[in-house]
Every structure is written in structure tokens, then in C-alpha cells.
Design a protein around this motif. Structure first.
Motif, PDB file in Angstrom:
ATOM      1  N   ALA A 187      17.033  13.188  -5.332  1.00 25.39           N
ATOM      2  CA  ALA A 187      16.021  12.765  -6.310  1.00 25.39           C
ATOM      3  C   ALA A 187      14.819  13.699  -6.318  1.00 25.39           C
ATOM      4  CB  ALA A 187      15.578  11.347  -5.993  1.00 25.39           C
ATOM      5  N   HIS A 188      14.538  14.330  -5.184  1.00 19.29           N
ATOM      6  CA  HIS A 188      13.352  15.182  -5.116  1.00 19.29           C
ATOM      7  C   HIS A 188      13.688  16.657  -5.271  1.00 19.29           C
ATOM      8  CE1 HIS A 188      11.319  11.574  -4.157  1.00 19.29           C
ATOM      9  NE2 HIS A 188      12.012  11.402  -3.056  1.00 19.29           N
ATOM     10  N   LEU A 209       4.426  15.046 -13.522  1.00 21.62           N
ATOM     11  CA  LEU A 209       5.511  14.530 -12.676  1.00 21.62           C
ATOM     12  C   LEU A 209       6.735  14.185 -13.519  1.00 21.62           C
ATOM     13  CD1 LEU A 209       3.626  12.138 -10.237  1.00 21.62           C
ATOM     14  CD2 LEU A 209       4.351  14.490  -9.842  1.00 21.62           C
ATOM     15  N   LYS A 216       7.354   9.948  -5.142  1.00 21.06           N
ATOM     16  CA  LYS A 216       8.094   9.709  -3.895  1.00 21.06           C
ATOM     17  C   LYS A 216       9.367   8.897  -4.140  1.00 21.06           C
ATOM     18  CE  LYS A 216       5.486  11.221  -0.339  1.00 21.06           C
ATOM     19  NZ  LYS A 216       5.954  11.896   0.854  1.00 21.06           N
ATOM     20  N   LEU A 217       9.461   8.249  -5.304  1.00 22.24           N
ATOM     21  CA  LEU A 217      10.560   7.321  -5.523  1.00 22.24           C
ATOM     22  C   LEU A 217      11.706   7.961  -6.292  1.00 22.24           C
ATOM     23  CD1 LEU A 217       8.410   4.226  -6.506  1.00 22.24           C
ATOM     24  CD2 LEU A 217       9.503   4.654  -4.330  1.00 22.24           C
ATOM     25  N   ASP A 273      -3.002  -2.989  -6.289  1.00 18.48           N
ATOM     26  CA  ASP A 273      -1.924  -3.966  -6.253  1.00 18.48           C
ATOM     27  C   ASP A 273      -2.377  -5.392  -6.492  1.00 18.48           C
ATOM     28  OD1 ASP A 273       0.377  -2.272  -5.338  1.00 18.48           O
ATOM     29  OD2 ASP A 273      -1.151  -1.795  -3.857  1.00 18.48           O
ATOM     30  N   TRP A 303       4.181  18.161  -0.969  1.00 23.55           N
ATOM     31  CA  TRP A 303       4.900  17.074  -0.295  1.00 23.55           C
ATOM     32  C   TRP A 303       4.200  16.726   1.014  1.00 23.55           C
ATOM     33  CZ3 TRP A 303       8.377  13.973  -2.326  1.00 23.55           C
ATOM     34  CH2 TRP A 303       9.125  13.140  -1.495  1.00 23.55           C
ATOM     35  N   GLY A 304       4.007  15.437   1.244  1.00 22.55           N
ATOM     36  CA  GLY A 304       3.458  14.972   2.515  1.00 22.55           C
ATOM     37  C   GLY A 304       4.519  14.150   3.216  1.00 22.55           C
ATOM     38  N   PRO A 305       4.471  14.060   4.539  1.00 22.20           N
ATOM     39  CA  PRO A 305       5.538  13.407   5.291  1.00 22.20           C
ATOM     40  C   PRO A 305       5.553  11.880   5.134  1.00 22.20           C
ATOM     41  CG  PRO A 305       3.757  14.022   6.753  1.00 22.20           C
ATOM     42  CD  PRO A 305       3.405  14.586   5.411  1.00 22.20           C
ATOM     43  N   ASP A 306       6.757  11.304   5.151  1.00 24.97           N
ATOM     44  CA  ASP A 306       6.916   9.850   5.177  1.00 24.97           C
ATOM     45  C   ASP A 306       7.115   9.344   6.598  1.00 24.97           C
ATOM     46  OD1 ASP A 306       6.724   9.677   2.466  1.00 24.97           O
ATOM     47  OD2 ASP A 306       8.880   9.723   2.112  1.00 24.97           O
ATOM     48  N   ALA A 317       0.822  -1.214   0.000  1.00 23.04           N
ATOM     49  CA  ALA A 317       0.000   0.000   0.000  1.00 23.04           C
ATOM     50  C   ALA A 317       0.855   1.263   0.000  1.00 23.04           C
ATOM     51  CB  ALA A 317      -0.906   0.004   1.214  1.00 23.04           C
ATOM     52  N   THR A 318       0.349   2.304  -0.657  1.00 24.45           N
ATOM     53  CA  THR A 318       1.070   3.576  -0.675  1.00 24.45           C
ATOM     54  C   THR A 318       0.131   4.772  -0.545  1.00 24.45           C
ATOM     55  OG1 THR A 318       0.842   3.793  -3.052  1.00 24.45           O
ATOM     56  CG2 THR A 318       2.820   2.686  -2.282  1.00 24.45           C
ATOM     57  N   LYS A 321       2.465   3.927  -8.516  1.00 14.35           N
ATOM     58  CA  LYS A 321       1.540   4.799  -7.799  1.00 14.35           C
ATOM     59  C   LYS A 321       2.244   5.980  -7.171  1.00 14.35           C
ATOM     60  CE  LYS A 321       0.564   1.341  -5.363  1.00 14.35           C
ATOM     61  NZ  LYS A 321       0.134   0.528  -4.227  1.00 14.35           N
ATOM     62  N   GLU A 372       6.599  -0.508  -3.498  1.00 14.22           N
ATOM     63  CA  GLU A 372       7.045   0.861  -3.753  1.00 14.22           C
ATOM     64  C   GLU A 372       7.537   1.566  -2.484  1.00 14.22           C
ATOM     65  OE1 GLU A 372       4.419   3.208  -6.188  1.00 14.22           O
ATOM     66  OE2 GLU A 372       3.880   1.476  -7.402  1.00 14.22           O
ATOM     67  N   TYR A 373       6.987   1.163  -1.333  1.00 15.60           N
ATOM     68  CA  TYR A 373       7.398   1.820  -0.096  1.00 15.60           C
ATOM     69  C   TYR A 373       8.514   1.077   0.632  1.00 15.60           C
ATOM     70  CZ  TYR A 373       4.312   5.858   0.249  1.00 15.60           C
ATOM     71  OH  TYR A 373       3.721   7.085   0.071  1.00 15.60           O
ATOM     72  N   TYR A 383      11.446   1.690   0.540  1.00 16.67           N
ATOM     73  CA  TYR A 383      12.418   2.666   1.047  1.00 16.67           C
ATOM     74  C   TYR A 383      12.082   3.181   2.440  1.00 16.67           C
ATOM     75  CZ  TYR A 383       9.241   6.577   0.117  1.00 16.67           C
ATOM     76  OH  TYR A 383       8.183   7.428   0.146  1.00 16.67           O
ATOM     77  N   PHE A 394      -1.719  14.286 -14.645  1.00 22.51           N
ATOM     78  CA  PHE A 394      -0.972  13.972 -13.426  1.00 22.51           C
ATOM     79  C   PHE A 394       0.425  13.381 -13.663  1.00 22.51           C
ATOM     80  CE2 PHE A 394      -0.249  10.913  -9.870  1.00 22.51           C
ATOM     81  CZ  PHE A 394      -0.064  11.847  -8.876  1.00 22.51           C
ATOM     82  N   ILE A 422      11.817  -1.522  -9.557  1.00 23.05           N
ATOM     83  CA  ILE A 422      10.449  -2.034  -9.593  1.00 23.05           C
ATOM     84  C   ILE A 422      10.026  -2.347 -11.033  1.00 23.05           C
ATOM     85  CG2 ILE A 422       8.051  -1.481  -9.041  1.00 23.05           C
ATOM     86  CD1 ILE A 422       9.207   0.208  -6.710  1.00 23.05           C
ATOM     87  N   GLN A 424      15.030   3.532  -7.658  1.00 25.69           N
ATOM     88  CA  GLN A 424      13.974   2.674  -7.109  1.00 25.69           C
ATOM     89  C   GLN A 424      12.957   2.318  -8.187  1.00 25.69           C
ATOM     90  OE1 GLN A 424      12.915   5.363  -4.012  1.00 25.69           O
ATOM     91  NE2 GLN A 424      14.218   4.415  -2.484  1.00 25.69           N
TER      92      GLN A 424
END
Lengths: 552, 309
Positions: free
Chosen positions: A469-470, A435, B40-41, B82, A450-453, A65-66, B36, A143-144, A146, A431, B49, B45
Motif C-alpha cells: 500500500a505504501h 497524498l 499510513k493506512l 476525534d 516516513w516516520g516509524p510505527d 489518537a494518531t 488523519k 485509524e491506528y 493496524y 496536503f 473506516i 483500512q
């Protein structure tokens, strides 16, 4: 014959205006009617909460989930070693007691409590080992993954340089878990409440194979509630979990979610007592803001303009500062957004993280820029000389939805009228395409958020390190890079100095006008008086219903 | 007839193959990744994937791989949801869309035909103008305005019908009406024009001259001929309803497929884009086929395979 026709047309038009007039004038009455109606709602005595979800649940597999809907549901049906408590501090979840931490702060030893999965299996240390290894295994393609990079060897495993069993997590016995970190990060406990860190019942996951967590009955739960019914794209239901270790605290028996994507529809459902809480958008805020069921709260996502320094004008610090100071954030938030968002003159949101001194990060650093059109004009004139331009056209990259179009128009109008010789062209993009352009650096300036991780200012602060990267905008400041590197390394054992480094890093960013902060997002909502105790969380799942109840 | 059907099926398969190929390559031209949390990646990364999903392979390899899976009936798994198989994703949502579309088509056709017939028979009277005004409104008022208005009046103010959600027949009434407006408008205009034309033709004059009653002429001779062009537009209208139900589905919170068709594109959800496109085009091709067969039933003159020898 023409006469008859026009008569009919007039009649139809007259009728329609009459109906339209009716509908707008009687809206207030509807509100008061419903209040009396809600008193007899069956939801009150049964401890049933009726809510709206804005999308289908994308995933119930905590490793994959992300997104916010998935994490919202997971936060209420699963539980990690910690969970975020009523005051958004990490409180003990699957962990029986606070862990033993080694002197260097890198090894945590947890004792697990006697908790059960909803199928009766005990929650064991191996459930954590299994799920964490699964998350970082590149074969899972999570994906998460990291999110676990603070754990020893996680990054090496995820990039294929080590085997999953090298991960810094070990089941000493069924109830003892030993975790080894790469760095002694101070926010590790709250990180443990995040979805990617939840345990997974290995035997169950394997027995379900490909179907794991795709339906309500192919998942297994260890949180305050269980997912009991899931009609895809339509609705889902949470039921109190009878096997939850702290079930006496949980008051609600049932939470019904209906999936409703349209705000007007959601409000109509609230008006007809079908739901107990609804999120509002700008149009409805004006209508309901004096209602006693109205409320709003700040979220922890911050939106800002990326100023791409590949552009020769934006490479000039004075030009960037001029842009930041030349537009009115307050009226932007009040007029364009009107949803409880607050103007931002900062990067790290308020009500998000507290320092070792117990003070909110925002309280210490305050506002770091301000609206000053006269000063902006001066700086702009100076920038013209320094960078050698008289007229310039900048492209604003943004998303292509209605709201983003309004935002672009506002910025264009404000900046063009306050800064002479500036022309702004708006580039709306879908969208993913937006990006993509951004990550390739093909834009002049763009609307970003940006939202917090994790629950620490670093999740915002380290975005703009040189080559990061960001960063995506060619910003580079050695002093800032050093402060970030220190806060992530040597200063981890001196929390006061680390906090100070992060405060200073934000000041440098803002002093350089690396970005032009726009707003901290807020949410406005209507909620029935009899709904109590829903806890809003600053990261991870948005809400906790563990402590919620229906009261007379 | 059998030979004709087989021939048509071969053509249908070829059409599907061309659609699948075109969609595949057009879709790959979209910039961005299907992941998705692309924002963030880090690029590294994303590469890791992508490796698992075979997205780092050269395009022709991906294409052959995709066709291979398609031939086996495997549409792959969604990226947004997923690991959920695309066939299951479509299967979960198509029920509501199909029911709603079917109801709207039936209601729209019946009301449209009746209005069209009335307008034609009583042409240049108040009934005719009334039907015209309705048709103009049906085409020009966007369905979301009409749907929102109806939801407010019937659902919130009068509380006659449920505001939204999908829990039983009463929940389908408002969306069905909202969705059928376009069908009513189209069919009634078509029917009126065709019927007027047929009524003016020589053989109707002859029937009148022979002393047949007015209703008899209309039912036996005029309607049958006027229906042919109307049936032609029902096919495209049906597809229009299926793909255009997005807005109505949103307003009435209906768990349909409409949104996925659009959302999958903005999310670069490759497998779902392919799945929904193939599904909708198969549906479209099939409806056209059915319409062709229906021609023959209604009008023996244009029996498709050239009639019996």
C-alpha cells in the motif's frame, strides 16, 4: 501642497528605518538581559516547567489518537505495560515483572503491578482487554487499529471477519494478562509502550459516554502526570499524579503548555522568560546557534523522493541512479533546512534501532549512495540510450507550503543544471490532495516522508514490497520481496539472520535507486540551563517528562 | 416593519440553504480522505473506516443525510479532533475571535471616523495628508508585519505589554490594534470622501448662509448624511475581521476560530468545513440584515419597507 506631502512621507519613512535599525542591532542585548532575569524566575524552586505545544491536542482517547501532540501528552499521563525509559529501552510500566514467554515466542503472560487510576480505581487486566478490543473493533473506526495487527486475530476482527472477543488477549484474573501473538515479533515489548496499547478504565469510559476524554475531567489517568486543565486551542496543564506507582521518581509538580503556532512568537516568549524551551526554525538557528542554550537532535523521520516507475524514464535504473547522485544533499540540508537535519543516503534512520549485536542499524549499513555529478552524468547518458529519449520533462509533486516550495526549487535547479535535457515542472498541491495523487500513482516523482510505527527497521524496510500500500511507485524486486517476507516470517526465530536480511533488503533498495533519500529530520531548540532530564524518544510520544526536573 | 423582518428571515434561510448545498458538493469534489493518517493506512483500512462515517454511500444519500442532521441542529463530529462535536469546537473558539473582532471594530471605527472627520474638515492641510498617509500605510502594510514589529518593540524590547497568549485584557491590546489597522484605513478614507461631498452640497450652503456655526452644521447635518455609506462598509469589514483574524491569531497565540476555518479545508475535515462555513455565512447574513435596519434609523428617506402608510 506637494512639497508638504512629500516631506511628510520622507519623515515617516525615515522614522520607520530608524526603528527597524534599532530592533535588529539590539537583539543580542536582549539575550543577555534575560539570562540575569531568568535567575529569579519562580519556576525554578517550584518544579514548574513551562513549555509550548504547536497545536491543540487532537485527542486524549488513546484508542483514537494518531498524531504527535496527542502521543506526547499521553506518554506522560498514561502508561502501558512498558514505557520507554531514559535510554529508550522499554522499561516496566503497568507490568510488575518481565513476562513469561512461551517457547514459540507467541504467548506472553504478564503480572500487573498494584497501580491505580487517578480516580482511585485499580488498573486491572480487564482494562487492557477492553481497550485492545475497542481499538480493533471496526465499529470504533480507530485509524491506528493496524498497530495491533501483530496480535492474534486483530486483522480479522478489524476487517469484520471475526468478533472482537476473538482477540488474542485474555484476563486470567484481575492481575494476570495473557497475550497471544500472530507472529513472534522481536519488537513487541517496545510496541507495548505505544499509545494504542494503553489500558482504558472500562467503567469510567462507559460512564462518560460520548464525553470521554474530551475534557481534562472526563478522562482518567495512570501515568506520571494527570491532565489537570485544558483550555481548548489555548493551553493545557499537567500535574504530578499522586496515585502513580512510581511517584517518588517524578520531580516536576506542574508542566504548563501554551499553544503557540508561530515560531517567532514562541522565540519572543522564550526571550521574555515565559517559556523554558522552544523549537527553532531555520531563520532562528543562525541567530542562536552560538548561544549556550542552543541544542539539536536527530528525529526518526526520513524524507525521500519517490521515483515513480510508471514513468518510462524513471523505470530505467540508471536514470534513477543518476537523479539520486546528481544533487547535493549536504548543502541542501545546510542551506535550505538548517535545523539540525542530516543528509540521508539511506532509508532507515540513525539512532533508531539496534541489532542483536548491539550496533545501530545505520552503523552497520553506513551510507548507501553518494553525490557524484560526473558519474551521474555518465549514467544519465547511458539511460538516454537505453530508454531512448533525448529531452525529458518530469513533474515534481510536492506540498504547497513555503518550505516545500523552497525544496522544490532547490531540486529543480540542481537536477536541471547537472543532467542535460532534463526539465522539471513543479506541482505544488494541498496536503490531502498531494497524498491522493500519490496513492493513485498520478505523478512522476514526489517529495515524501516516513516516520516509524514501531521500534524496528522493518517499519521502514517493508514499505516498498511489490504491490504494497505504501509502495505507490510501482517498484518491484523479487529478491527484496523475499528478504522482507523471510524477515517477517521464518527468520523471526533467528534474530541474527533476520537482522542481516533487513540490512540486505535496504542495500537492494538503494542499489536499485528505488528512492532518492533526502534527509533525516532534525530539530533545533533553545532550552534553559536549569531544565534537566527531558528524555527524547525515537517513537511514540516525543518526550518523557517523568525524569525531568528544575535544578539550580 | 414586522412583515419586512419576517420576509427577510425567509430570504436568509433560503440563502443559507443554497450556501450549505454548494459548500457540500464543492467540498466533496476535493480529492483525498478526511482521515488523519491517510498516508499510513492502506486503501482497505480506509474503506473500513469510511463505512462507519457513511462516506461510502452515494453522494445524494450523504447529502440528504447531512441536511436531515442540519435541520436537527446537529453539525456532526470533527475528524481532526476525534469525536468532538463541531458545535462545541466552534463554541470553544468563537469567544476569543468575537472579543478580538469586536474590540478591533470598535477601536477601528472610532479612530477611523475621527481621522476621516479631521481630514475632511481640515482638508488640504497637514492633518489631511497625515491621515492619508496613515490610511495608505494601514492598507498596504500586511498586518503580520505590523503585528510582528509591534510584538517585538512593545513586548520584547520595552516589555510594556505581554508578547502573546490570551490571559486577560492586557493581552488583547496588541492584537486589537494590529487587527484594527485595516478598519481605520478603510473607514477614514470613506468618511473623508463622504463628508467632503456632503459639505459641498446645497443644504449645507443654506445652513451656512442662515448663520449656523461650523460645528453645528457638521454635527447636525453633515455627519448624519455622511454616515450612511460608512455604515454600509462596516458590515463587510466586520466579517472581514472575523475571517481574516487567522494571521493575528497565530502571531499572538490567540485561541480563536480563524485557523480552523482554513485548516479544516486542507485537512478535508468535512464536518468542520460545513460547520464553520455555515456559521460564518449566518453571521454575514445577519450583519447585512442589521445594517439594513440601521439605514432606516439614520435616514428615514430609505426606510426599508417603504415607510409607514
Amino acid at each position: 501642497m506637494n512639497k508638504k506631502f512629500s516631506f511628510l512621507l520622507v519623515l515617516v519613512l525615515a522614522l520607520s528605518t530608524f526603528l527597524a535599525a534599532c530592533s535588529s542591532s539590539s537583539s543580542d542585548k536582549a539575550g543577555s538581559d534575560n539570562k540575569s532575569g531568568s535567575g529569579s524566575g519562580s519556576g525554578k524552586k517550584d518544579q514548574v516547567l513551562n513549555l509550548i505545544a504547536t497545536a491543540e491536542i487532537p485527542s486524549m482517547d488513546s484508542t483514537l489518537a494518531t498524531d504527535s501532540v496527542s502521543f506526547l501528552v499521553m506518554n506522560n499521563v498514561y502508561e502501558g505495560l512498558y514505557r520507554l525509559g531514559k535510554n529508550n529501552e522499554p522499561v516496566l510500566g503497568m507490568a510488575a515483572e518481565e513476562p513469561k514467554v512461551s517457547a514459540d515466542g507467541k504467548t506472553y503472560t504478564f503480572k500487573l503491578r498494584d497501580a491505580k487510576w487517578s480516580n482511585g480505581d485499580p488498573v486491572t487486566a480487564n482494562d487492557f482487554v477492553y481497550s485492545w478490543r475497542r481499538a480493533v473493533d471496526p465499529a470504533t473506526a480507530a485509524e491506528y487499529a493496524y498497530m495491533l495487527y501483530d496480535v492474534k486475530n486483530a486483522e480479522e476482527i478489524n476487517t469484520g471477519k471475526a468478533k472482537p472477543d476473538a482477540l488474542g488477549i485474555k484476563a486470567v484474573d484481575d492481575k494476570t494478562l495473557e497475550i497471544t501473538l500472530k507472529n513472534n515479533v522481536p519488537y513487541f515489548k517496545s510496541l507495548l509502550s505505544f499509545g494504542t496499547f494503553y489500558p482504558e478504565n472500562e467503567k469510567f469510559v462507559k460512564s462518560q459516554g460520548k464525553n470521554y476524554a474530551l475534557e481534562a475531567n472526563t478522562g482518567v489517568y495512570n501515568g506520571p502526570f494527570t491532565l489537570s486543565d485544558w483550555k481548548h486551542e489555548q493551553s493545557f496543564q499537567l500535574k504530578k499524579n499522586p496515585t502513580y506507582w512510581d511517584k517518588d521518581t517524578v520531580k516536576l509538580n506542574t508542566i504548563n503548555f501554551n499553544i503557540v503556532k508561530d515560531t517567532a512568537t514562541a522565540v519572543n516568549l522564550f526571550e521574555t522568560n515565559k517559556v523554558d524551551r522552544v523549537t527553532l526554525n531555520a531563520e532562528f538557528v543562525d541567530k542562536y546557534k552560538n548561544n549556550k542554550e542552543f541544542g539539536s537532535y536527530p528525529e526518526t523521520s526520513v524524507f525521500f523522493l519517490r521515483l515513480n516507475e510508471k514513468n518510462k524514464v524513471l523505470a530505467n535504473r540508471d536514470a534513477r541512479k543518476a537523479i539520486d547522485m546528481a544533487w547535493d544533499k549536504k548543502s541542501f540540508v545546510d542551506v535550505i533546512l538548517n535545523n539540525g537535519s542530516q543528509p540521508a543516503n539511506y532509508l532507515v534512520p540513525s539512532d533508531f534501532a539496534k541489532g542483536p549485536d548491539g550496533k545501530d542499524f545505520r552503523e552497520t549499513n553506513g551510507d548507501l549512495s553518494k553525490l557524484d555529478v560526473a558519474e551521474a552524468k555518465k549514467l544519465w547518458a547511458k539511460a538516454k540510450k537505453e530508454a531512448g529519449f533525448d529531452k525529458v520533462s518530469l513533474e515534481l509533486l510536492n506540498y504547497d507550503d513555503d518550505n516545500s516550495k523552497k525544496i522544490s526549487q532547490y531540486l529543480k535547479e540542481q537536477l536541471e543544471s547537472n543532467l542535460d535535457g532534463l526539465t522539471i515542472t513543479i506541482k505544488p498541491q494541498p496536503f490531502k490532495q498531494k497524498l491522493d495523487l500519490e496513492s493513485k500513482g498520478n505523478y512522476d516523482f514526489s517529495f515524501a516522508g516516513w516516520g516509524p510505527d514501531y521500534q524496528d527497521p522493518m517499519t521502514f524496510i517493508d514499505m516498498f514490497v511489490t504491490g504494497g500500500a505504501h509502495n505507490q511507485m510501482g517498484y518491484s524486486n523479487k529478491q527484496y520481496d523475499k528478504l522482507v517476507a523471510d524477515a517477517k516470517g521464518p527468520l523471526l526465530s533467528d534474530l541474527n539472520a533476520r537482522w542481516k536480511a533487513m540490512l540486505d533488503a535496504e542495500k537492494i533498495l538503494m542499489d536499485d535507486a528505488a528512492i532518492s533519500p533526502m534527509y533525516q529530520r532534525g530539530t533545533s531548540y533553545l532550552q534553559r540551563d536549569y531544565v534537566k532530564g527531558i528524555v527524547k524518544h525515537p517513537f511514540g510520544g516525543d518526550f518523557g517528562y517523568k525524569w525531568a526536573s528544575i535544578e539550580q | 416593519m414586522l412583515r419586512y423582518t419576517l420576509q427577510r428571515i425567509v430570504y436568509m434561510l433560503i440563502t443559507m440553504f443554497i450556501i450549505a448545498t454548494l459548500t457540500f458538493f464543492l467540498m466533496k469534489l476535493l480529492p483525498g480522505s478526511p482521515l488523519k493518517s491517510q498516508d499510513k493506512l492502506t486503501p482497505e483500512q480506509i474503506t473500513i473506516i469510511n463505512e462507519k462515517y457513511g462516506l461510502n454511500d452515494p453522494l445524494p444519500v450523504q447529502y440528504v443525510h447531512y441536511l436531515g442532521n442540519l435541520a436537527k441542529g446537529d453539525l456532526g463530529s470533527s475528524f481532526q479532533y476525534d469525536n468532538r462535536p463541531v458545535t462545541e469546537l466552534i463554541g470553544n473558539r468563537i469567544g476569543a475571535s468575537a472579543q478580538l473582532g469586536f474590540q478591533a471594530l470598535i477601536l477601528g471605527s472610532i479612530v477611523g471616523l475621527i481621522l476621516g472627520i479631521i481630514a475632511a474638515i481640515r482638508h488640504n492641510t497637514i492633518f489631511d495628508y497625515g491621515a492619508t498617509v496613515l490610511a495608505v500605510l494601514g492598507i498596504s502594510i500586511p498586518s503580520f508585519v505590523f503585528a510582528g514589529f509591534m510584538q517585538y518593540i512593545l513586548g520584547v524590547k520595552l516589555q510594556l505589554l505581554p508578547v502573546a497568549l490570551w490571559e486577560g485584557f492586557s493581552y488583547t491590546i496588541m492584537p486589537t490594534i494590529a487587527l484594527s489597522g485595516f478598519v481605520i484605513a478603510n473607514i477614514s478614507r470613506f468618511m473623508r470622501t463622504e463628508l467632503l461631498e456632503v459639505m459641498g452640497s446645497d443644504y449645507i450652503m443654506l445652513a451656512k448662509a442662515k448663520g449656523m456655526s461650523g460645528t453645528g452644521i457638521i454635527i447636525k447635518h453633515a455627519l448624519r448624511n455622511a454616515l450612511i455609506p460608512v455604515i454600509t462598509i462596516i458590515g463587510p469589514l466586520a466579517v472581514n475581521i472575523m475571517t481574516g483574524s487567522l494571521v493575528i491569531e497565530q502571531i499572538f497565540a490567540i485561541p480563536g476560530l480563524g485557523e480552523q476555518f482554513v485548516k479544516s479545508i486542507s485537512m478535508n475535515d468535512y464536518t468542520v468545513i460545513m460547520g464553520t462555513t455555515i456559521f460564518y455565512s449566518a453571521l454575514f447574513i445577519f450583519i447585512i440584515f442589521v445594517v439594513d435596519i440601521l439605514y432606516g434609523v439614520i435616514d428615514p428617506r430609505i426606510r426599508v419597507a417603504g415607510g409607514k402608510k
